[in-house]
Design a protein around this motif. Structure first.
Motif, PDB file in Angstrom:
ATOM      1  N   ALA A  86      -0.173   5.953   5.190  1.00 12.05           N
ATOM      2  CA  ALA A  86      -0.513   5.760   3.696  1.00 12.05           C
ATOM      3  C   ALA A  86       0.503   4.422   3.235  1.00 12.05           C
ATOM      4  O   ALA A  86       0.172   3.757   2.652  1.00 12.05           O
ATOM      5  CB  ALA A  86       0.104   7.091   3.029  1.00 12.05           C
ATOM      6  N   GLY A  87       1.733   4.688   3.874  1.00  7.52           N
ATOM      7  CA  GLY A  87       2.774   3.545   3.641  1.00  7.52           C
ATOM      8  C   GLY A  87       2.499   2.240   4.066  1.00  7.52           C
ATOM      9  O   GLY A  87       2.361   1.169   3.090  1.00  7.52           O
ATOM     10  N   ALA A  88       1.960   2.023   5.218  1.00  4.30           N
ATOM     11  CA  ALA A  88       1.521   0.718   5.709  1.00  4.30           C
ATOM     12  C   ALA A  88       0.159   0.429   4.877  1.00  4.30           C
ATOM     13  O   ALA A  88       0.079  -0.861   4.670  1.00  4.30           O
ATOM     14  CB  ALA A  88       0.988   1.207   7.266  1.00  4.30           C
ATOM     15  N   CYS A  89      -0.613   1.102   4.580  1.00  5.47           N
ATOM     16  CA  CYS A  89      -1.850   1.052   3.899  1.00  5.47           C
ATOM     17  C   CYS A  89      -1.536   0.214   2.293  1.00  5.47           C
ATOM     18  O   CYS A  89      -2.051  -0.708   2.019  1.00  5.47           O
ATOM     19  CB  CYS A  89      -2.903   1.996   3.681  1.00  5.47           C
ATOM     20  N   THR A  90      -0.338   0.951   1.793  1.00  5.69           N
ATOM     21  CA  THR A  90      -0.164   0.382   0.621  1.00  5.69           C
ATOM     22  C   THR A  90       0.881  -0.938   0.736  1.00  5.69           C
ATOM     23  O   THR A  90       0.496  -1.841  -0.132  1.00  5.69           O
ATOM     24  CB  THR A  90       1.142   1.381  -0.057  1.00  5.69           C
ATOM     25  N   ALA A  91       1.557  -0.919   1.871  1.00  3.50           N
ATOM     26  CA  ALA A  91       2.086  -2.305   2.173  1.00  3.50           C
ATOM     27  C   ALA A  91       1.059  -3.374   2.393  1.00  3.50           C
ATOM     28  O   ALA A  91       1.268  -4.573   1.763  1.00  3.50           O
ATOM     29  CB  ALA A  91       3.173  -2.287   3.145  1.00  3.50           C
ATOM     30  N   ARG A  92       0.183  -3.098   3.221  1.00  3.68           N
ATOM     31  CA  ARG A  92      -0.671  -4.158   3.487  1.00  3.68           C
ATOM     32  C   ARG A  92      -1.668  -4.536   2.192  1.00  3.68           C
ATOM     33  O   ARG A  92      -2.065  -5.703   2.135  1.00  3.68           O
ATOM     34  CB  ARG A  92      -1.885  -3.660   4.628  1.00  3.68           C
ATOM     35  N   ALA A  93      -1.952  -3.530   1.165  1.00  5.55           N
ATOM     36  CA  ALA A  93      -2.631  -3.775   0.267  1.00  5.55           C
ATOM     37  C   ALA A  93      -2.019  -4.662  -0.845  1.00  5.55           C
ATOM     38  O   ALA A  93      -2.541  -5.628  -1.362  1.00  5.55           O
ATOM     39  CB  ALA A  93      -3.216  -2.361  -0.451  1.00  5.55           C
TER      40      ALA A  93
END
Length: 456
Positions: free
Chosen positions: A55-62
């Motif tokens: 979830a954190g990675a998705c937020t960062a990539r977004a």
């Protein structure tokens, strides 16, 4: 760049949606963890941590995707601004050199301006000597308007001429047709030019509809000729009669000078019912595939026809071909592929004041002048505008390696498949004459105006 921005924005939205989905993953109560073994608890806690990390990675990539989308969008805007600034400078330079360019064209092009020079004359005209109205031009040429001079001038001029009773844009109707003919047709761009030559030989006021049997059913080719001066005639050379016309009233040829005004200033609206009628008479049904071609004035009407909302709902306009026609002002639907042939020494394609849009479904091939070894004649708009010249240019496309040309000709060939013949029928069209104004009689006895004897 615009497509890349859209893709990045979409990817960012997908990543944020994934973050939201991961955030909704079930939480394992501590009481349930206590019931399991040490190894099981470790696996569950590891999975929970992995979900949180994802979830954190998705937020960062977004966030990164959003920044990239913003940068690409900014780069596109900067590019467009730079391109616009360069184009303005080029237009200013061309405008300052326009008198010399005109003189050079007249000397080197047998008394006629080239396509580009014609466009420059139209766009620079409001700021000509003695006419200091440069603000009337579009922003690209240093004016105040978003729309081009021709986009504003032609419709307004058409309305003015109609209001002043100087031009009569009347309904156009089918008044007859010729016998069926069989012609050789292989689906090439050359065969479309051959149909244009057939249309030019038909009685004045005619258009052609060719039915070709392809692998996936019938394809209809609508062919519109160039400007004509004679009234509509039948095959015996007699003037066609229009229902409702008074004795002695000749109908108008839809391809005469008024036809140019109809196409450039009225979107060929009066021609639409006649085109639908002719296609219906030829056997075309709703949803059938139609190819539209036009030479010179015919090309103006051709692009208006494929862009007409009513006709677009009835027929599937697969392809548009024009030869020596001013078509840059009119859009082409995204599901229609267009191929425009122009000669840079031909002034007619420049009379719309703009180049054709550079779009995915629209290709313009500009040729470097006619074959000077051929004697095409310098009458009318000159040898560069002759249909024979465009016939030669169509042959030049044989074996072309340009990707755009290869794709365009390939799409045309695939549409007709291995067809070798077509059934052709010409339809004679006529414009209804303007009703005569009946002058009230002054002499009740004889029903005519009294003459006043001149004073001596």
């Amino acid at each position: 760049m615009e497509r890349t921005t859209s893709m990045l924005t979409g990817a960012g939205a997908d990543l944020l949606e994934a973050t939201s989905f991961l955030a909704r993953s079930p939480q394992i109560p501590a009481s349930m963890l206590a019931l399991g073994t040490v190894l099981l608890r470790a696996r569950v806690l590891g999975a929970v941590a992995a979900v949180a990390e994802a979830a954190g990675a998705c937020t960062a990539r977004a966030a990164e995707t959003g920044v990239l989308a913003l940068k690409v969008s900014t780069a596109r805007i900067t590019y467009e601004q730079a391109e616009s600034a360069v184009q303005r400078k080029v237009n200013e330079a061309r405008g300052s050199q326009l008198p010399l360019t005109i003189m050079w064209d007249l000397a080197s092009n047998k008394g006629r301006p080239r396509t580009q020079t014609t466009e420059d004359i139209i766009n620079q005209l409001p700021n000509a000597p003695g006419l200091p109205f440069g603000f009337l031009r579009d922003t690209e040429h240093g004016g105040l308007f978003d729309s081009s001079v021709t986009d504003r001038l032609y419709p307004q001029l058409t309305d003015f001429l109609s209001d002043q009773n100087l031009v009569h844009l009347r309904p156009i109707e089918v008044v007859g047709h010729g016998p069926d003919q069989v012609v050789e047709f292989d689906g090439s761009i050359e065969s479309l030019v051959d149909l244009q030559k057939v249309a030019e030989r038909e009685p004045p006021g005619s258009l052609l509809i060719t039915q070709v049997e392809a692998l996936e059913g019938s394809v209809y080719v609508l062919t519109i000729p160039g400007t004509q001066s004679d009234p509509p005639l039948d095959r015996q050379g007699n003037v066609r009669r229009v229902e409702g016309a008074e004795p002695g009233q000749d109908p108008g040829n839809p391809w005469d000078g008024v036809g140019i005004i109809e196409g450039m200033g009225n979107d060929s609206k009066n021609l639409v019912p006649a085109v639908e009628d002719a296609l219906r008479q030829s056997g075309a049904r709703n949803g059938d595939r139609v190819v539209v071609t036009g030479y010179s004035q015919g090309g103006i009407h051709a692009v208006n026809i494929v862009n007409n909302e009513h006709l677009g709902k009835l027929f599937d306009f697969q392809h548009l071909s024009t030869f020596g026609a001013p078509t840059g002002r009119t859009p082409v639907p995204s599901d229609t592929h267009a191929l425009h042939l122009e000669d840079k020494y031909d002034l007619v394609p420049g009379t719309d004041g703009t180049t054709n849009p550079d779009e995915r479904n629209r290709l313009t091939v500009v040729f470097d002048g006619p074959d000077r070894a051929r004697n095409l004649g310098n009458d009318g708009f000159g040898e560069a505008h002759k249909l024979e010249n465009y016939n030669s240019h169509a042959k030049e496309l044989r074996g072309a390696t340009d990707p755009g040309v290869v794709e365009s000709l390939g799409l045309l060939g695939a549409l007709f498949g291995r067809s070798r013949q077509g059934k052709v029928r010409s339809y004679q069209l006529a414009r209804q004459p303007k009703p005569r104004i009946k002058v009230p009689a002054k002499d009740g006895k004889h029903g005519r105006l009294n003459r006043i004897a001149p004073s001596r």
